[in-house]
Design an enzyme around this catalytic site. Structure first.
Site, PDB file in Angstrom:
ATOM      1  N   ASN A  52     -10.092  -0.282  -0.494  1.00 21.08           N
ATOM      2  CA  ASN A  52      -8.635  -0.176  -0.417  1.00 21.08           C
ATOM      3  C   ASN A  52      -8.031  -0.726  -1.712  1.00 21.08           C
ATOM      4  OD1 ASN A  52      -5.926  -0.363   0.120  1.00 21.08           O
ATOM      5  ND2 ASN A  52      -6.155  -1.344   2.124  1.00 21.08           N
ATOM      6  N   HIS A  85      -3.444   7.237   2.452  1.00 22.78           N
ATOM      7  CA  HIS A  85      -3.801   5.927   1.899  1.00 22.78           C
ATOM      8  C   HIS A  85      -5.208   5.572   2.365  1.00 22.78           C
ATOM      9  CE1 HIS A  85      -3.982   1.830   0.838  1.00 22.78           C
ATOM     10  NE2 HIS A  85      -3.817   1.374   2.070  1.00 22.78           N
ATOM     11  N   CYS A 115       0.813  -1.229   0.000  1.00 26.74           N
ATOM     12  CA  CYS A 115       0.000   0.000   0.000  1.00 26.74           C
ATOM     13  C   CYS A 115       0.844   1.276   0.000  1.00 26.74           C
ATOM     14  CB  CYS A 115      -0.946   0.018   1.194  1.00 26.74           C
ATOM     15  SG  CYS A 115      -2.057  -1.395   1.215  1.00 26.74           S
TER      16      CYS A 115
HETATM   17  N1  ACO Z   1     -18.631  -8.909   8.238  1.00 23.15           N
HETATM   18  C1  ACO Z   1     -19.179  -9.204   9.416  1.00 23.15           C
HETATM   19  N2  ACO Z   1     -18.425  -9.527  10.503  1.00 23.15           N
HETATM   20  C2  ACO Z   1     -17.092  -9.560  10.343  1.00 23.15           C
HETATM   21  C3  ACO Z   1     -16.464  -9.271   9.107  1.00 23.15           C
HETATM   22  C4  ACO Z   1     -17.302  -8.927   8.025  1.00 23.15           C
HETATM   23  N3  ACO Z   1     -16.812  -8.630   6.823  1.00 23.15           N
HETATM   24  N4  ACO Z   1     -15.139  -9.371   9.267  1.00 23.15           N
HETATM   25  C5  ACO Z   1     -14.907  -9.720  10.543  1.00 23.15           C
HETATM   26  N5  ACO Z   1     -16.090  -9.828  11.186  1.00 23.15           N
HETATM   27  C6  ACO Z   1     -16.343 -10.179  12.582  1.00 23.15           C
HETATM   28  C7  ACO Z   1     -15.206 -10.953  13.207  1.00 23.15           C
HETATM   29  O1  ACO Z   1     -15.334 -12.322  12.913  1.00 23.15           O
HETATM   30  C8  ACO Z   1     -15.391 -10.648  14.674  1.00 23.15           C
HETATM   31  O2  ACO Z   1     -16.401 -11.486  15.159  1.00 23.15           O
HETATM   32  P1  ACO Z   1     -16.312 -12.106  16.660  1.00 23.15           P
HETATM   33  O3  ACO Z   1     -16.303 -10.914  17.561  1.00 23.15           O
HETATM   34  O4  ACO Z   1     -17.541 -12.943  16.741  1.00 23.15           O
HETATM   35  O5  ACO Z   1     -15.030 -12.864  16.685  1.00 23.15           O
HETATM   36  C9  ACO Z   1     -15.946  -9.230  14.675  1.00 23.15           C
HETATM   37  O6  ACO Z   1     -16.421  -8.965  13.347  1.00 23.15           O
HETATM   38  C10 ACO Z   1     -14.918  -8.191  15.047  1.00 23.15           C
HETATM   39  O7  ACO Z   1     -13.767  -8.435  14.296  1.00 23.15           O
HETATM   40  P2  ACO Z   1     -12.480  -7.550  14.440  1.00 23.15           P
HETATM   41  O8  ACO Z   1     -11.409  -8.069  13.544  1.00 23.15           O
HETATM   42  O9  ACO Z   1     -12.151  -7.390  15.879  1.00 23.15           O
HETATM   43  O10 ACO Z   1     -13.039  -6.150  13.882  1.00 23.15           O
HETATM   44  P3  ACO Z   1     -12.346  -4.762  13.856  1.00 23.15           P
HETATM   45  O11 ACO Z   1     -13.182  -3.751  14.508  1.00 23.15           O
HETATM   46  O12 ACO Z   1     -10.894  -4.824  14.264  1.00 23.15           O
HETATM   47  O13 ACO Z   1     -12.357  -4.413  12.301  1.00 23.15           O
HETATM   48  C11 ACO Z   1     -10.969  -4.462  10.369  1.00 23.15           C
HETATM   49  C12 ACO Z   1     -11.716  -5.277  11.395  1.00 23.15           C
HETATM   50  C13 ACO Z   1     -11.958  -3.637   9.593  1.00 23.15           C
HETATM   51  C14 ACO Z   1     -10.235  -5.413   9.431  1.00 23.15           C
HETATM   52  C15 ACO Z   1      -9.970  -3.545  11.081  1.00 23.15           C
HETATM   53  O14 ACO Z   1      -9.196  -4.249  11.989  1.00 23.15           O
HETATM   54  C16 ACO Z   1      -9.073  -2.835  10.108  1.00 23.15           C
HETATM   55  O15 ACO Z   1      -9.502  -2.057   9.309  1.00 23.15           O
HETATM   56  N6  ACO Z   1      -7.766  -3.035  10.217  1.00 23.15           N
HETATM   57  C17 ACO Z   1      -6.858  -2.397   9.321  1.00 23.15           C
HETATM   58  C18 ACO Z   1      -6.572  -3.334   8.267  1.00 23.15           C
HETATM   59  C19 ACO Z   1      -6.479  -2.721   6.908  1.00 23.15           C
HETATM   60  O16 ACO Z   1      -7.022  -1.706   6.591  1.00 23.15           O
HETATM   61  N7  ACO Z   1      -5.766  -3.441   6.106  1.00 23.15           N
HETATM   62  C20 ACO Z   1      -5.621  -3.100   4.769  1.00 23.15           C
HETATM   63  C21 ACO Z   1      -4.268  -3.343   4.309  1.00 23.15           C
HETATM   64  S1  ACO Z   1      -3.108  -2.457   5.203  1.00 23.15           S
HETATM   65  C22 ACO Z   1      -3.258  -0.940   4.851  1.00 23.15           C
HETATM   66  O17 ACO Z   1      -3.773  -0.659   3.819  1.00 23.15           O
HETATM   67  C23 ACO Z   1      -2.793   0.035   5.826  1.00 23.15           C
END
Ligand code: ACO
Length: 314
Positions: free
Chosen positions: A275, A245, A112
């Site tokens: 993204n 980003h 990214c």
């Molecule tokens: N739909 C519904 N539920 C979901 C989904 C989905 N698509 N994905 C995960 N869940 C559930 C999980 O299973 C979890 O359930 P549980 O509590 O029963 O175990 C619950 O939602 C919470 O999951 P978390 O991973 O704790 O959710 P969080 O609030 O951290 O959000 C996310 C997840 C959106 C991925 C976040 O961590 C994030 O944005 N991280 C940054 C990652 C990123 O942007 N990466 C891109 C590449 S790197 C970059 O570009 C910088």
């Protein structure tokens, strides 16, 4: 010698997929995706669309908007983690598509952060007299390397390409006046693929520790912004536009809140594009009018971890 921004272009796949149109087996919802990420839709490449075809279209768009004949381009950098082939580099295929047979063309892999790595590299070529007209392209088809059974990753990404043309200029107070790139490989395992050419003879799928990526993205991009402001004797009030980003709206909101920047100065396109990795910053730049902007700040962070910050004076 300095690198000035001459024009910006972009290309998106034809097919747009709303959150509500994602496959039913994912067991996700529009509400979850919007609330946790800010993403409403993404563009997904069709069979006839690839990283190189999107990169070529974005490059043609940027060249035509800048009124620049392709023969003037002597450097092409494609920033991508999803090139068409292992080799040749996607940049050489873009070069061929543009009908250019001389100059330099290569790819940069910094996930990214690729686009800011590409800008820095092009700037070094220009400042050292090795290039006069550079195309820096961020292009990705992440839809091809996400696991469409993993709802925690596949809903986050989209495909697309953005391109900028940089030209050599004697005007020292305009252009890419500041650009720094960084890496910390000790964090590599937090965001990776499940395979790769030399490990598994395929590309593997995106795998990440979402929470840790989130935490590091906020911390590193906020630090990058503070360092950039300090190094250039600026405050947040001097920033006309912040183009971060586009990974997650909550990441951006955190950075904006911590820095005290006016949220109206922040470009958000992840709602439309999701993204798009290395393509996200040039795609976002292409969506805004830069006419009344003097100081444009770019921030990125990606797998590696890699990150970077740039100040464009227009
Ligand atoms: N739909 C519904 N539920 C979901 C989904 C989905 N698509 N994905 C995960 N869940 C559930 C999980 O299973 C979890 O359930 P549980 O509590 O029963 O175990 C619950 O939602 C919470 O999951 P978390 O991973 O704790 O959710 P969080 O609030 O951290 O959000 C996310 C997840 C959106 C991925 C976040 O961590 C994030 O944005 N991280 C940054 C990652 C990123 O942007 N990466 C891109 C590449 S790197 C970059 O570009 C910088």
């Amino acid at each position: 010698m300095n690198s000035v921004l001459v024009s910006v272009g972009a290309a998106l796949p034809k097919k747009c997929v709303l959150n509500s149109e994602l496959p039913a087996h994912l067991d996700t919802s529009d509400e979850w995706i919007v609330q946790r990420t800010g993403i409403h839709q993404r563009y997904i490449a069709g069979e006839d669309e690839t990283t190189v075809s999107l990169a070529t279209a974005a490059a043609e768009n940027a060249l035509s908007k800048g009124n620049i004949p392709p023969r003037e381009v002597d450097l092409i950098i494609v920033c991508t983690a999803t090139g068409d082939y292992t080799f040749p580099a996607s940049a050489t295929l873009v070069q061929r598509n543009l009908g250019i047979t001389s100059g330099v063309a290569f790819d940069i892999s910094a996930a990214c952060s690729g686009f800011i790595y590409g800008l820095k590299t092009a700037d070094c070529f220009i400042r050292t007299g090795q290039a006069r007209c550079a195309l820096v392209i961020g292009a990705e088809t992440f839809s091809r390397i996400v696991d469409w059974n993993d709802r925690s990753t596949c809903v986050l990404f989209g495909d697309g390409a953005g391109a900028v043309v940089l030209k050599a200029s004697e005007c020292d107070d305009k252009g890419l006046v500041y650009c720094k790139i960084h890496a910390d490989g000790s964090l590599a395992n937090l965001l990776t693929t499940t395979g790769g050419v030399s490990i598994s003879q395929n590309s593997g799928f995106v795998k990440m520790n979402g929470r840790e990526v989130f935490r590091n993205a906020v911390e590193k991009m906020h630090c990058s912004l503070c360092d950039l402001l300090k190094a250039n004797n600026m405050t947040v009030n001097d920033v006309d536009l912040l183009v971060p980003h586009q990974a997650n709206k909550r990441i951006i909101d955190n950075i904006v809140e911590m820095s005290g920047l006016n949220p109206e100065k922040v470009v958000i396109t992840l709602d439309k594009h999701a993204n798009t990795s290395a393509a996200s910053i040039p795609l976002a730049l292409n969506e805004v009018s830069l006419d009344s902007c003097k100081n444009v700040v770019l921030l990125s962070m990606g797998a590696g971890f890699t990150w970077g910050e740039a100040l464009l004076k227009l």
